[in-house]
Design a protein around this motif. Structure first.
Motif, PDB file in Angstrom:
ATOM      1  N   SER A  26     -12.607  -1.277   2.688  1.00 46.06           N
ATOM      2  CA  SER A  26     -11.965  -0.705   4.124  1.00 46.06           C
ATOM      3  C   SER A  26     -11.625   0.565   3.999  1.00 46.06           C
ATOM      4  O   SER A  26     -11.499   1.473   2.980  1.00 46.06           O
ATOM      5  CB  SER A  26     -10.871  -1.613   4.377  1.00 46.06           C
ATOM      6  N   ASP A  27     -11.606   1.277   5.314  1.00 42.30           N
ATOM      7  CA  ASP A  27     -11.256   2.614   5.430  1.00 42.30           C
ATOM      8  C   ASP A  27      -9.774   2.986   4.802  1.00 42.30           C
ATOM      9  O   ASP A  27      -9.693   4.052   4.062  1.00 42.30           O
ATOM     10  CB  ASP A  27     -11.194   3.300   6.815  1.00 42.30           C
ATOM     11  N   THR A  28      -8.875   2.011   4.577  1.00 40.08           N
ATOM     12  CA  THR A  28      -7.626   2.411   4.109  1.00 40.08           C
ATOM     13  C   THR A  28      -7.912   2.540   2.451  1.00 40.08           C
ATOM     14  O   THR A  28      -7.164   3.186   1.776  1.00 40.08           O
ATOM     15  CB  THR A  28      -6.556   1.448   4.510  1.00 40.08           C
ATOM     16  N   ALA A  29      -8.704   1.430   2.063  1.00 43.83           N
ATOM     17  CA  ALA A  29      -8.927   1.269   0.503  1.00 43.83           C
ATOM     18  C   ALA A  29      -9.646   2.575  -0.189  1.00 43.83           C
ATOM     19  O   ALA A  29      -9.536   2.824  -1.065  1.00 43.83           O
ATOM     20  CB  ALA A  29      -9.567  -0.059   0.170  1.00 43.83           C
ATOM     21  N   THR A  30     -10.519   3.232   0.744  1.00 41.54           N
ATOM     22  CA  THR A  30     -11.422   4.340   0.390  1.00 41.54           C
ATOM     23  C   THR A  30     -10.303   5.785  -0.051  1.00 41.54           C
ATOM     24  O   THR A  30     -11.000   6.649  -0.508  1.00 41.54           O
ATOM     25  CB  THR A  30     -12.581   4.641   1.118  1.00 41.54           C
ATOM     26  N   THR A  31      -9.278   5.654   0.868  1.00 45.08           N
ATOM     27  CA  THR A  31      -8.669   7.293   0.829  1.00 45.08           C
ATOM     28  C   THR A  31      -8.339   7.655  -0.370  1.00 45.08           C
ATOM     29  O   THR A  31      -8.992   8.671  -0.753  1.00 45.08           O
ATOM     30  CB  THR A  31      -7.210   6.881   1.685  1.00 45.08           C
ATOM     31  N   ASP A  34     -11.752   8.338  -2.287  1.00 43.92           N
ATOM     32  CA  ASP A  34     -12.656   9.380  -1.779  1.00 43.92           C
ATOM     33  C   ASP A  34     -12.019  10.812  -2.508  1.00 43.92           C
ATOM     34  O   ASP A  34     -12.780  11.715  -2.779  1.00 43.92           O
ATOM     35  CB  ASP A  34     -12.211   9.695  -0.512  1.00 43.92           C
TER      36      ASP A  34
END
Length: 71
Positions: A26-31, A34
């Motif tokens: 999810s976008d929150t997990a990739t922070t 990244d």
């Protein structure tokens, strides 16, 4: 079954898994991932962040694609 990750930029994995679960992060997990891998914004769309788990230990792979081969 054999899983092949292609064009890998970064990963954190165990050497083997009794069972394997792979899903898109999810976008929150990739922070944090990244930031660790350091993908330039202009190339972000070319890579996918996948979460890899056996149900207890979690890891990740940032790659261009993956292939699954059934034996």
């Amino acid at each position: 079954m054999e899983v092949e990750f292609l064009d890998v930029l970064g990963m954190k994995l165990k050497s083997q898994y009794a069972e394997l679960q792979i899903c898109r992060a999810s976008d929150t997990a990739t922070t944090g991932i990244d930031e660790f891998v350091g993908i330039p914004d202009r190339h972000r769309s070319k890579y996918t962040t996948l979460l890899v788990s056996d149900g207890s230990d979690d890891g990740f792979v940032v790659c261009g694609s993956l292939r699954v081969h059934e034996n």
